[in-house]
Design a protein around this motif. Sequence first.
Motif, PDB file in Angstrom:
ATOM      1  N   ALA A 144       0.836  -1.205   0.000  1.00  0.00           N
ATOM      2  CA  ALA A 144       0.000   0.000   0.000  1.00  0.00           C
ATOM      3  C   ALA A 144       0.866   1.249   0.000  1.00  0.00           C
ATOM      4  O   ALA A 144       2.010   1.222   0.457  1.00  0.00           O
ATOM      5  CB  ALA A 144      -0.902  -0.010   1.237  1.00  0.00           C
ATOM      6  N   ASP A 145       0.300   2.343  -0.500  1.00  0.00           N
ATOM      7  CA  ASP A 145       1.011   3.618  -0.441  1.00  0.00           C
ATOM      8  C   ASP A 145       1.277   3.976   1.017  1.00  0.00           C
ATOM      9  O   ASP A 145       0.418   3.777   1.877  1.00  0.00           O
ATOM     10  CB  ASP A 145       0.166   4.714  -1.122  1.00  0.00           C
ATOM     11  N   GLY A 146       2.478   4.472   1.279  1.00  0.00           N
ATOM     12  CA  GLY A 146       2.834   4.814   2.654  1.00  0.00           C
ATOM     13  C   GLY A 146       3.611   3.710   3.354  1.00  0.00           C
ATOM     14  O   GLY A 146       4.055   3.894   4.492  1.00  0.00           O
ATOM     15  N   GLY A 147       3.801   2.576   2.693  1.00  0.00           N
ATOM     16  CA  GLY A 147       4.512   1.459   3.300  1.00  0.00           C
ATOM     17  C   GLY A 147       6.005   1.724   3.433  1.00  0.00           C
ATOM     18  O   GLY A 147       6.579   2.537   2.698  1.00  0.00           O
ATOM     19  N   LEU A 148       6.622   1.030   4.371  1.00  0.00           N
ATOM     20  CA  LEU A 148       8.071   1.143   4.559  1.00  0.00           C
ATOM     21  C   LEU A 148       8.762  -0.052   3.908  1.00  0.00           C
ATOM     22  O   LEU A 148       8.435  -1.201   4.212  1.00  0.00           O
ATOM     23  CB  LEU A 148       8.409   1.186   6.063  1.00  0.00           C
ATOM     24  N   VAL A 149       9.720   0.236   3.026  1.00  0.00           N
ATOM     25  CA  VAL A 149      10.542  -0.813   2.419  1.00  0.00           C
ATOM     26  C   VAL A 149      11.876  -0.832   3.161  1.00  0.00           C
ATOM     27  O   VAL A 149      12.571   0.191   3.220  1.00  0.00           O
ATOM     28  CB  VAL A 149      10.796  -0.541   0.917  1.00  0.00           C
ATOM     29  N   LYS A 168       8.402   5.027   2.027  1.00  0.00           N
ATOM     30  CA  LYS A 168       9.798   5.340   2.355  1.00  0.00           C
ATOM     31  C   LYS A 168      10.663   4.079   2.263  1.00  0.00           C
ATOM     32  O   LYS A 168      10.157   2.955   2.314  1.00  0.00           O
ATOM     33  CB  LYS A 168       9.889   5.893   3.782  1.00  0.00           C
ATOM     34  N   ILE A 169      11.957   4.326   2.140  1.00  0.00           N
ATOM     35  CA  ILE A 169      12.935   3.227   2.074  1.00  0.00           C
ATOM     36  C   ILE A 169      13.948   3.424   3.189  1.00  0.00           C
ATOM     37  O   ILE A 169      14.522   4.517   3.328  1.00  0.00           O
ATOM     38  CB  ILE A 169      13.656   3.209   0.710  1.00  0.00           C
ATOM     39  N   LEU A 170      14.170   2.365   3.968  1.00  0.00           N
ATOM     40  CA  LEU A 170      15.154   2.405   5.055  1.00  0.00           C
ATOM     41  C   LEU A 170      16.255   1.398   4.724  1.00  0.00           C
ATOM     42  O   LEU A 170      15.987   0.204   4.582  1.00  0.00           O
ATOM     43  CB  LEU A 170      14.465   2.033   6.382  1.00  0.00           C
ATOM     44  N   LYS A 180      30.569   4.644  -4.710  1.00  0.00           N
ATOM     45  CA  LYS A 180      29.944   5.815  -5.349  1.00  0.00           C
ATOM     46  C   LYS A 180      29.050   6.561  -4.358  1.00  0.00           C
ATOM     47  O   LYS A 180      28.010   7.118  -4.748  1.00  0.00           O
ATOM     48  CB  LYS A 180      29.108   5.411  -6.578  1.00  0.00           C
ATOM     49  N   GLN A 181      29.434   6.580  -3.070  1.00  0.00           N
ATOM     50  CA  GLN A 181      28.529   7.066  -2.021  1.00  0.00           C
ATOM     51  C   GLN A 181      28.031   8.491  -2.259  1.00  0.00           C
ATOM     52  O   GLN A 181      26.828   8.744  -2.194  1.00  0.00           O
ATOM     53  CB  GLN A 181      29.231   6.963  -0.655  1.00  0.00           C
ATOM     54  N   GLY A 182      28.967   9.400  -2.527  1.00  0.00           N
ATOM     55  CA  GLY A 182      28.562  10.794  -2.719  1.00  0.00           C
ATOM     56  C   GLY A 182      27.594  10.943  -3.883  1.00  0.00           C
ATOM     57  O   GLY A 182      26.596  11.669  -3.790  1.00  0.00           O
ATOM     58  N   LEU A 183      27.889  10.241  -4.980  1.00  0.00           N
ATOM     59  CA  LEU A 183      27.021  10.328  -6.163  1.00  0.00           C
ATOM     60  C   LEU A 183      25.633   9.767  -5.880  1.00  0.00           C
ATOM     61  O   LEU A 183      24.621  10.317  -6.319  1.00  0.00           O
ATOM     62  CB  LEU A 183      27.657   9.571  -7.331  1.00  0.00           C
ATOM     63  N   PHE A 184      25.603   8.638  -5.162  1.00  0.00           N
ATOM     64  CA  PHE A 184      24.297   8.057  -4.823  1.00  0.00           C
ATOM     65  C   PHE A 184      23.504   9.005  -3.926  1.00  0.00           C
ATOM     66  O   PHE A 184      22.313   9.251  -4.158  1.00  0.00           O
ATOM     67  CB  PHE A 184      24.468   6.704  -4.125  1.00  0.00           C
ATOM     68  N   GLN A 185      24.157   9.519  -2.908  1.00  0.00           N
ATOM     69  CA  GLN A 185      23.424  10.370  -1.961  1.00  0.00           C
ATOM     70  C   GLN A 185      22.936  11.646  -2.643  1.00  0.00           C
ATOM     71  O   GLN A 185      21.812  12.090  -2.397  1.00  0.00           O
ATOM     72  CB  GLN A 185      24.298  10.643  -0.727  1.00  0.00           C
ATOM     73  N   ASP A 186      23.766  12.211  -3.545  1.00  0.00           N
ATOM     74  CA  ASP A 186      23.305  13.374  -4.329  1.00  0.00           C
ATOM     75  C   ASP A 186      22.078  13.002  -5.166  1.00  0.00           C
ATOM     76  O   ASP A 186      21.102  13.752  -5.235  1.00  0.00           O
ATOM     77  CB  ASP A 186      24.407  13.845  -5.293  1.00  0.00           C
ATOM     78  N   GLY A 187      22.156  11.840  -5.819  1.00  0.00           N
ATOM     79  CA  GLY A 187      21.072  11.408  -6.706  1.00  0.00           C
ATOM     80  C   GLY A 187      19.797  11.114  -5.941  1.00  0.00           C
ATOM     81  O   GLY A 187      18.700  11.510  -6.369  1.00  0.00           O
ATOM     82  N   TRP A 188      19.930  10.421  -4.811  1.00  0.00           N
ATOM     83  CA  TRP A 188      18.730  10.149  -3.979  1.00  0.00           C
ATOM     84  C   TRP A 188      18.056  11.464  -3.602  1.00  0.00           C
ATOM     85  O   TRP A 188      16.843  11.608  -3.686  1.00  0.00           O
ATOM     86  CB  TRP A 188      19.131   9.435  -2.680  1.00  0.00           C
ATOM     87  N   GLN A 189      18.887  12.425  -3.155  1.00  0.00           N
ATOM     88  CA  GLN A 189      18.363  13.688  -2.653  1.00  0.00           C
ATOM     89  C   GLN A 189      17.686  14.493  -3.766  1.00  0.00           C
ATOM     90  O   GLN A 189      16.619  15.050  -3.583  1.00  0.00           O
ATOM     91  CB  GLN A 189      19.509  14.491  -2.002  1.00  0.00           C
ATOM     92  N   SER A 190      18.329  14.524  -4.946  1.00  0.00           N
ATOM     93  CA  SER A 190      17.769  15.362  -6.012  1.00  0.00           C
ATOM     94  C   SER A 190      16.555  14.706  -6.675  1.00  0.00           C
ATOM     95  O   SER A 190      15.616  15.383  -7.061  1.00  0.00           O
ATOM     96  CB  SER A 190      18.833  15.691  -7.051  1.00  0.00           C
ATOM     97  N   GLN A 191      16.559  13.390  -6.791  1.00  0.00           N
ATOM     98  CA  GLN A 191      15.462  12.717  -7.498  1.00  0.00           C
ATOM     99  C   GLN A 191      14.323  12.295  -6.565  1.00  0.00           C
ATOM    100  O   GLN A 191      13.170  12.255  -6.978  1.00  0.00           O
ATOM    101  CB  GLN A 191      15.986  11.461  -8.222  1.00  0.00           C
ATOM    102  N   TYR A 192      14.675  11.939  -5.347  1.00  0.00           N
ATOM    103  CA  TYR A 192      13.665  11.356  -4.431  1.00  0.00           C
ATOM    104  C   TYR A 192      13.808  11.986  -3.047  1.00  0.00           C
ATOM    105  O   TYR A 192      14.078  11.276  -2.059  1.00  0.00           O
ATOM    106  CB  TYR A 192      13.855   9.827  -4.346  1.00  0.00           C
ATOM    107  N   PRO A 193      13.655  13.297  -2.950  1.00  0.00           N
ATOM    108  CA  PRO A 193      13.958  13.958  -1.679  1.00  0.00           C
ATOM    109  C   PRO A 193      13.160  13.371  -0.511  1.00  0.00           C
ATOM    110  O   PRO A 193      11.941  13.205  -0.612  1.00  0.00           O
ATOM    111  CB  PRO A 193      13.598  15.428  -1.945  1.00  0.00           C
ATOM    112  N   GLY A 194      13.872  13.031   0.557  1.00  0.00           N
ATOM    113  CA  GLY A 194      13.227  12.555   1.780  1.00  0.00           C
ATOM    114  C   GLY A 194      12.747  11.120   1.749  1.00  0.00           C
ATOM    115  O   GLY A 194      12.230  10.615   2.748  1.00  0.00           O
ATOM    116  N   MET A 195      12.936  10.431   0.643  1.00  0.00           N
ATOM    117  CA  MET A 195      12.383   9.066   0.556  1.00  0.00           C
ATOM    118  C   MET A 195      13.315   7.995   1.091  1.00  0.00           C
ATOM    119  O   MET A 195      12.863   6.955   1.549  1.00  0.00           O
ATOM    120  CB  MET A 195      12.052   8.722  -0.902  1.00  0.00           C
TER     121      MET A 195
END
Lengths: 430, 104
Positions: free
Chosen positions: A179-184, A218-220, A230-245
Amino acid sequence: MSTLSRRDFAKFIAAGAAAGAAIGAPSVWAQGRTRGRVVVIGGGWGGATAAKKIRQMDRAIQVTLVEPSASFVTCPFSNYVIAGWRQINQITHNYNALASRHGVTVVRDTAQAIDGAAKRVRLAGGRTLNYDKLIVAPGIDFRWGAIEGYDERASEKMPHAWKAGPQTLLLRRQLEAMADGGLVIMTVPANPFRCPPGPYERAAQIAYYLKQRKPRSKILILDAKDAFSKQGLFQDGWQSQYPGMIEWVPLSRDGAVTKVMPNELTVETQLGEKHRGAVVNVIPPQFAGRIARDSGLANASGWCPVNPATFESTQAQNVHVIGDATIAGAMPKSGFAANSQGKLAALAVVNALNARPHAAPTFVNTCYSLIAPEYGISVADVFRVTDAGIVAAPNAGGVSPRQADAAFRRSEAQYALGWYASMTQDIWGA
Amino acid sequence: MPRLLATMAACAIAVISVLHAAPAPGQTASAQLLTLSCSGCHGANGRSPGQMPPLYGRSAEMIAQALREFRADQRAATVMNRIAKGYTDAEIDAVAREIATTWR
C-alpha cells in the motif's frame, strides 16, 4: 624427403599416431584434432565468457560448459525489473549461440565434486567429465543463518533478489502489492559481497517506482558498513530525485542487522532495535559458490585465492577460478570484472595448452548505476598486477564527476544501456 | 609425384603450425592482454551492438590519438578520460595497433 613415397608418408603419420596412442601421451595425433579438454563450471558472466573465448582463440580445444539452468538471468539490470521498466525476458540469456556458433558442449547439470588428482568433475546426474584444465566460475552462495533466522525459507517472505530470477520477480510483486505509505526495508552486508554499488542502485530504483505509484512510501537501508561505492554520487542522486524518501543507516548508527523474524516482517539490529517493514529485502552475507568451497578452492575467508596473472587457483593445479568467487585484490565483484577475468583465464589456458608464455595482464572495470532511467553514474578503474596483488592504477579511474549537468547524467544512462548490450552480446551472443 | 609430395609436406607443415598457433605478426601476447577489457564495452571485435562507440574499422592512428586526447582531458568523455589515464604511451600504441590489426 623426395625419396619418401606417398604411401611411406602416410605410414609415417600413422606410426606417429599409434605411438602417441600407445604411450597415452596427450598428443594431438592421439586425440584426433584435440589439443586439450577444458571444463568450465558455471555459465554466468565469467564462465560463459571463458568458454566462448577459448573456442574463439583455439578451435582445437574441446570446451564443456556445465550449467544447471537452461538460461541465465543477469543480476545487472535486474534492479530495473524490480522498478518495473524492464522485463525479465530482456535480461535472460541462453546458451544456444555458445553451442551452435562456437562449438561449446553445454551440459545441463550440476557439478557435484572435483577430483583434482584425477582431473575430473563428477556431475549430479552421474556423469564424469575429464579435463586438462578446469575453470570454476560458481558465483556466490548465501551464508544462510549468518543473520539469525535468515535461511532459504525466510527468503520466500523476505526476498534477497541477489541472484536474479524468481527472487527478482518476488520482490517486484511484493512492491506492487504494497500500500502507499509502506516502509521498504533493505539490509546490506559488510564487504566483500557481489556488486558493491548494487544495493544503493536498488534503493534508487525502488524509489523511482514508489515516487510514481506510492509517493508516501519510504525506504530504510540498514547497512553493516560505514561507507559504500559511489557514495557521494548516490546520496546526491537520492536527494535530487527522491527527496526525503531514502534513509541510510550506517554501521556506526546501529545499521547492522543480526536477526530477522520473517513472519513479522521484522529485522533486529546489533543493539536490539526492531524495524518492521511492509516489504523487507535482505541482502545476506555471502561466500564463494558451493563447488569451490567443497573442492578446497576457498580459504578460511570463504573466497578463492588466485594467481592474479592467470587466475589459476593457488590451492589447486590446473584449476582456474574466476568471477565473484575469487579474491581479486582491488577488483570488485562485478559482471565486468568477471568478463575480464573470463577472457584472461581463457587466454592463460590457451597459452598453457599451446606451451606458449603468458604475460601479466592489465584489467579494466567499468560499472554503471542508474539513479533513474535518464540519470546514470559510473565507476571505472584500470588494474595492474604487482607484487602486492591486483591494484588500481594510480592517478587513473574513479567515479563520475560530483558536479555534472543533466546532459552528462543522461549520457551515462545511455552508455549504461550500451554497456549491457555489448557485454551480454560478448558473453552469450553469436 | 614429387610435386604432390611437396604439396602434402607443405600441408603437414601448415597443419602443424596452425596446431601450434603461433601468434600472428603484430599480435603479441601482451597487446592481446591489454585489449581484453576493451571489447567488454565496445563489443566483440569492436562491433558494438548498442550505444557504445564501435572501434571496428578505425585506424591505429585514430585510436591512439583519441586515447592520448582522453588521457590529457582534451576530448570530451564520460569514462574514457578516467580509463586512458591508466596507460603509458607505449601501451596506448600497442592497444591501438592490436585493435586496428586484429579486431576483424
